[in-house]
Design an enzyme around this catalytic site. Structure first.
Site, PDB file in Angstrom:
ATOM      1  CE  LYS A  20       0.803   1.182   4.537  1.00 41.89           C
ATOM      2  NZ  LYS A  20       1.521   2.404   4.985  1.00 41.89           N
ATOM      3  N   PRO A 103       9.918  -4.944   1.189  1.00 36.62           N
ATOM      4  CG  PRO A 103      10.629  -2.752   0.798  1.00 36.62           C
ATOM      5  CD  PRO A 103       9.876  -3.882   0.163  1.00 36.62           C
ATOM      6  CG  MET A 104      10.175  -7.138   6.627  1.00 38.40           C
ATOM      7  SD  MET A 104      10.679  -8.458   7.749  1.00 38.40           S
ATOM      8  CE  MET A 104      12.317  -8.818   7.123  1.00 38.40           C
ATOM      9  N   GLY A 105      10.028  -2.642   7.238  1.00 35.67           N
ATOM     10  CA  GLY A 105      10.382  -1.295   7.652  1.00 35.67           C
ATOM     11  C   GLY A 105      10.357  -0.312   6.511  1.00 35.67           C
ATOM     12  N   GLY A 106       9.529  -0.588   5.506  1.00 35.11           N
ATOM     13  CA  GLY A 106       9.473   0.268   4.325  1.00 35.11           C
ATOM     14  C   GLY A 106       8.289   1.207   4.283  1.00 35.11           C
ATOM     15  N   GLY A 107       7.312   1.002   5.171  1.00 25.54           N
ATOM     16  CA  GLY A 107       6.128   1.859   5.161  1.00 25.54           C
ATOM     17  C   GLY A 107       5.106   1.486   4.116  1.00 25.54           C
ATOM     18  CB  ILE A 108       5.033  -0.537   1.206  1.00 20.65           C
ATOM     19  CG1 ILE A 108       6.098  -1.603   1.474  1.00 20.65           C
ATOM     20  CG2 ILE A 108       5.653   0.691   0.553  1.00 20.65           C
ATOM     21  CD1 ILE A 108       6.772  -2.105   0.207  1.00 20.65           C
ATOM     22  N   GLY A 109       3.430  -1.575   4.267  1.00 12.84           N
ATOM     23  CA  GLY A 109       2.445  -2.483   4.851  1.00 12.84           C
ATOM     24  C   GLY A 109       2.669  -3.950   4.607  1.00 12.84           C
ATOM     25  N   GLY A 111       4.027  -6.580   6.257  1.00 15.15           N
ATOM     26  CA  GLY A 111       3.609  -7.531   7.288  1.00 15.15           C
ATOM     27  C   GLY A 111       2.112  -7.543   7.496  1.00 15.15           C
ATOM     28  CG  ASP A 145      -1.207   0.127   8.453  1.00  9.67           C
ATOM     29  OD1 ASP A 145      -1.993   1.014   8.836  1.00  9.67           O
ATOM     30  OD2 ASP A 145      -0.027   0.355   8.126  1.00  9.67           O
TER      31      ASP A 145
END
EC number: 2.7.1.148
Length: 292
Positions: A20, A103-109, A111, A145
């Site tokens: 997202k 990517p983790m910690g990317g701000g794209i949701g 997880g 989220d």
């Protein structure tokens, strides 16, 4: 309640978990429990993790692939499956494999999206027949989220992100840059310099705009770019190609919209080699929307 319909075949492969983007993100306050109240618009895009599920009859939930830095017991995918078991009393379990590309910690949701895909897929695979609102309520116990991915549509969000109103957004192409820097969400939200009093917007004002991609701002962006230099540099580079480029979520990814796939691809081809980039297209609906 569990459904009495015949069970589907025991395996579901290639279940997408889309990323997202937050087209804007305003922090409007802070509740007594410490959670921040937000307003944002979630845009789904076609960059996806891929999950694979096999039904088990013994109730065991097992992640069968390694995800670096994420122990299975704390993985939202495993937690989502167990939350679904707890909510329904089903005796089924599942083996879950994840092809992790977001990517983790990317701000794209990533997880949260994986958790939502797990809820949707296992609702189908286990023959539970839960409604979308029921799955969204379970999702909210896993993270703020998760419900928007279960909703499966682009949405205007309020509250802590769980008050969702579907919105129509035009078909779009975006360039997303991941500057290979992990941004801890808690560190951004706890910063004393974070703006926490942005005036509340009205959804009708956003919906009436001809250009919905230059509305508002991301209140987390100044904090993240001050703390994480690569995020600041990636955003500055992308702004050379679109002045309305911005960060999504709490970072680290930054994005910009372009008029067509060709233009987006041309920008991506100029990307400095130290960053990862992706040309993506908007989604109007979650690929697994039919599973609830």
């Amino acid at each position: 309640m569990p459904s009495s319909h015949p069970l589907p075949p025991p395996e579901l492969r290639d279940c997408p978990a889309p990323a997202k983007l937050n087209l804007f993100l305003h922090v409007t306050g802070r509740r007594a429990d410490g959670y921040h109240t937000l307003q944002t618009v979630f845009q789904l895009v076609d960059w996806c993790d891929m999950l694979h599920f096999r039904r088990r009859d013994d109730g065991v939930v097992a992640r069968v692939t390694e995800v670096p830095g994420v122990p299975a017991e704390s993985d939202l995918v495993v937690r989502a499956a167990r939350a679904l078991q707890a909510a329904t009393g089903t005796t089924f379990g599942a083996e879950i494999a994840i092809d992790k590309v977001l990517p983790m910690g990317g701000g794209i949701g990533g997880g949260s999206s994986d958790a939502a895909t797990t809820l949707l897929a296992l609702n189908h695979l286990w023959g539970l027949g839960l409604t979308r609102p029921e799955l969204m309520r379970i999702g909210l116990t896993l993270g703020a989220d998760v419900p928007v991915f279960v909703l499966g549509q682009n949405a205007f969000a309020q509250g802590i992100g769980e008050e969702l109103t579907p919105v129509e957004l035009p078909d779009s192409w975006f360039v997303i840059i991941h500057p290979k820097q992990h941004v801890p969400t808690a560190e951004i939200f706890s910063d004393e310099c974070l703006t926490r009093d942005t005036p509340v917007s009205i959804i009708a004002v956003f919906a009436a705009r001809t250009n919905k991609f230059d509305f508002g701002r991301n209140d987390l962006e100044p904090i993240a770019t001050a703390k994480f230099g690569e995020v600041a540099r990636a955003l500055a580079w992308l702004k050379q190609h679109n002045q309305h480029a911005r960060m999504t979520g709490s970072g680290a990814c930054v994005f910009a919209r372009f008029p067509d796939a060709k233009t987006a691809q041309q920008v991506l081809e100029r990307l400095p080699p130290e960053w990862d980039g992706r040309c993506v297209r908007s989604l109007a609906h979650h690929p697994l929307a039919a599973f609830a």
